[in-house]
Write an enzyme that holds these catalytic residues in place. Sequence first.
Site, PDB file in Angstrom:
ATOM      1  N   HIS A 100       0.810  -1.218   0.000  1.00  0.00           N
ATOM      2  CA  HIS A 100       0.000   0.000   0.000  1.00  0.00           C
ATOM      3  C   HIS A 100       0.843   1.268   0.000  1.00  0.00           C
ATOM      4  O   HIS A 100       0.461   2.273  -0.597  1.00  0.00           O
ATOM      5  CB  HIS A 100      -0.996  -0.031   1.163  1.00  0.00           C
ATOM      6  CG  HIS A 100      -2.150  -0.932   0.883  1.00  0.00           C
ATOM      7  ND1 HIS A 100      -2.295  -2.175   1.452  1.00  0.00           N
ATOM      8  CD2 HIS A 100      -3.183  -0.800   0.025  1.00  0.00           C
ATOM      9  CE1 HIS A 100      -3.379  -2.750   0.975  1.00  0.00           C
ATOM     10  NE2 HIS A 100      -3.941  -1.943   0.112  1.00  0.00           N
TER      11      HIS A 100
ATOM     12  N   GLU B 152     -11.559 -10.481  -5.448  1.00  0.00           N
ATOM     13  CA  GLU B 152     -10.132 -10.476  -5.076  1.00  0.00           C
ATOM     14  C   GLU B 152      -9.743 -11.734  -4.325  1.00  0.00           C
ATOM     15  O   GLU B 152      -8.647 -11.820  -3.774  1.00  0.00           O
ATOM     16  CB  GLU B 152      -9.764  -9.206  -4.310  1.00  0.00           C
ATOM     17  CG  GLU B 152     -10.656  -8.869  -3.153  1.00  0.00           C
ATOM     18  CD  GLU B 152     -10.287  -7.537  -2.499  1.00  0.00           C
ATOM     19  OE1 GLU B 152      -9.244  -6.960  -2.811  1.00  0.00           O
ATOM     20  OE2 GLU B 152     -11.067  -7.095  -1.639  1.00  0.00           O
TER      21      GLU B 152
ATOM     22  N   ASP C 275      -4.888  -8.375  -4.604  1.00  0.00           N
ATOM     23  CA  ASP C 275      -5.158  -9.474  -3.676  1.00  0.00           C
ATOM     24  C   ASP C 275      -5.434 -10.770  -4.415  1.00  0.00           C
ATOM     25  O   ASP C 275      -5.046 -11.846  -3.958  1.00  0.00           O
ATOM     26  CB  ASP C 275      -6.354  -9.128  -2.772  1.00  0.00           C
ATOM     27  CG  ASP C 275      -5.913  -8.268  -1.603  1.00  0.00           C
ATOM     28  OD1 ASP C 275      -4.888  -8.612  -0.982  1.00  0.00           O
ATOM     29  OD2 ASP C 275      -6.573  -7.265  -1.315  1.00  0.00           O
TER      30      ASP C 275
ATOM     31  N   CYS D  23      -9.456  -2.946 -10.698  1.00  0.00           N
ATOM     32  CA  CYS D  23      -8.914  -1.808  -9.947  1.00  0.00           C
ATOM     33  C   CYS D  23      -7.590  -2.135  -9.259  1.00  0.00           C
ATOM     34  O   CYS D  23      -7.073  -1.323  -8.501  1.00  0.00           O
ATOM     35  CB  CYS D  23      -9.922  -1.281  -8.940  1.00  0.00           C
ATOM     36  SG  CYS D  23     -10.367  -2.480  -7.678  1.00  0.00           S
TER      37      CYS D  23
HETATM   38  C1  PEP Z   1      -6.742  -5.146  -4.894  1.00  0.00           C
HETATM   39  O1  PEP Z   1      -6.641  -6.014  -4.027  1.00  0.00           O
HETATM   40  O2  PEP Z   1      -6.414  -5.317  -6.082  1.00  0.00           O
HETATM   41  C2  PEP Z   1      -7.267  -3.814  -4.544  1.00  0.00           C
HETATM   42  C3  PEP Z   1      -7.467  -2.900  -5.469  1.00  0.00           C
HETATM   43  O3  PEP Z   1      -7.474  -3.536  -3.232  1.00  0.00           O
HETATM   44  P1  PEP Z   1      -6.288  -3.130  -2.213  1.00  0.00           P
HETATM   45  O4  PEP Z   1      -5.059  -2.892  -3.017  1.00  0.00           O
HETATM   46  O5  PEP Z   1      -6.751  -1.918  -1.500  1.00  0.00           O
HETATM   47  O6  PEP Z   1      -6.198  -4.334  -1.340  1.00  0.00           O
HETATM   48 MG    MG Z   2      -7.624  -5.775  -2.141  1.00  0.00          MG
END
Ligand code: PEP
Ligand code: MG
Length: 585
Positions: free
Chosen positions: A189, A431, A455, A502
């Site tokens: 993140h 995910e 994920d 995403c």
């Molecule tokens: C993902 O898991 O691809 C996602 C967009 O969510 P995050 O990165 O916030 O876990």
């Molecule tokens: Mg995620």
Amino acid sequence: MISGSSMSPGIAFGKPLILRESNISISKVKISDDQIEKEVLKFFSARHKTIKQLKIIKDMTKNSIGESKSEIFEGHIMLVEDDEFEKSVIEIIEKEKKTAESAIKKAINKQIKSIEKIDNTYLRERALDFKDIGTRMLKNVLGIPIINLGSIDNRSILVAKDISPSEISQLNLKKILGLIIEFGGKASHSFIIAKSLEIPSIFGVKDAINKIQKCSYIILDALNNKIYCNPSEMEIKKAKKIQHKHLKIKKSLENLKNFPAITIDGHRIKLCANVNGIHDIQITKSQSADGIGLYRTEFLYMNRNSFPCEEEQFETYKKIAVSINPNPITIRTIDIGGDKTTSCIEFPKEENPFLGWRAIRVSMDRKEILHTQIRAILRASNFGKIYIMFPMIISIEEILYLKEEILFIKKQLKKKKYEFDPSIKIGVMIETPAAAVISRDLAKEVDFFSIGTNDLTQYTLAVDRNNEKISHLYNPISPSVLRLIKKVISNSHKEGKWTGICGEIAGDETYSALLLGMGVDELSMSSSSIQKVKRIIRNVSYRDAKKLAEKSIKKSKIKEIEKTTISFLLKRNLIKKTSHSKNSL
Ligand code: PEP
Ligand code: MG
């Protein structure tokens, strides 16, 4: 030459600023009776200095990020001012004849030890606060300079072992030219935030501190994954040329802003933005995104000690929805847990946090969190186009339950005469492999899917997305992940629903044609990547992209998929032979 594993594109030139834990050495010498007063005064003076510094940090955080995030420092000030703590330090100085620094250390350690024994995440996090404050006070009493991330004065390139998502949000972006971080991979993140803030960065640089500590000037080339220490004139000249070219390309991409993402044979997809808070909206709008495909609401809950109340959430969601209206915003309910924690919620100590109490599992267990958030989202839906999305879904039961809860809240709001969008669209993130496998059933229950490849890759391959040691195994274009993506898109279409992506791969132009060809309806990414992806979409035909996807999906090796995709782009002059980076997602 130093390199890493993941790059947030850009080039920076400057002095490195190494963030490291300073060695705090504390004398064990006993003081005499006539030194007691002096040591007590030393403690008071260090405490005064610490409070003054914390107040400055608090005000700066309030101005740069917002009131809620500055609260954490109010909590720190309270801990420093605590009467019990003061009593304890003075007692140690007087009775045990210790120096001020030694007494502070002992009093802090006592507090930490008693807190750490308790199996309660909220209190454990208080222990971390104590550690933080303790270090600050010790440095103040010993006269060791303290680097405050938010108030770095000299423009520099920050070099650190690790940086947390909350620390990045404290950075003064006018002063930080770039980041070089030892830990973290392309799906961590912190890296995702660095990218969305467009900070040139290289993460996963092994032993960076050691290697850079003797450099007085560096070039951080996060386009070619190279860090030059004390570069020669030639190297600086060459890097400036690369930077010039990069800025030129960036500028030329700006011309695309006012054009839609449409292929040469007329197939249109949406290119949306991932946002982590209100501060990302300006760049999202400046890039003419088709909407916000992912709003990570958990950031509203981080760096603070108490929950954002319904009003605060409502105002935030409303503000964002209004500012991007008539384009839609997909608000994801909190995805807290895993590597994103908050002091607002008590977390159990877990062996496998990514497989534990995370995301929807927290919201479903703590109904008041879910209800407050849904109420705020629904109320905000009266002011713009809002969709609700749930993270980490693994079963039909979960979505049926969540839909019931939404119905319940709608009735509540109606009774209280609140206006909201009665047919608000509900979607889920795909995910987990479980959700992908049952995607046909899930599609019957929701309006849309958004594939979270970050994920989905981690769970499909059983590879921790944050673990540097196995980052070579983490790849969203692995045949297993690609086949799941294809299956999810097809299943949603069979049920007349749409699917977006995403995860980070959505912003990697190398794979835009491949994802397009797989039939994806929307790609949501860091705003800074939108035009790069659009350039590819506008220069290929949907017909060819579909052929590319069909061909790639049959391949059983990552290398073959990579090769097929790259040669597709090379053939169309969309990349240069040397420009493809093996490090991109
Ligand atoms: C993902 O898991 O691809 C996602 C967009 O969510 P995050 O990165 O916030 O876990
Ligand atoms: Mg995620």
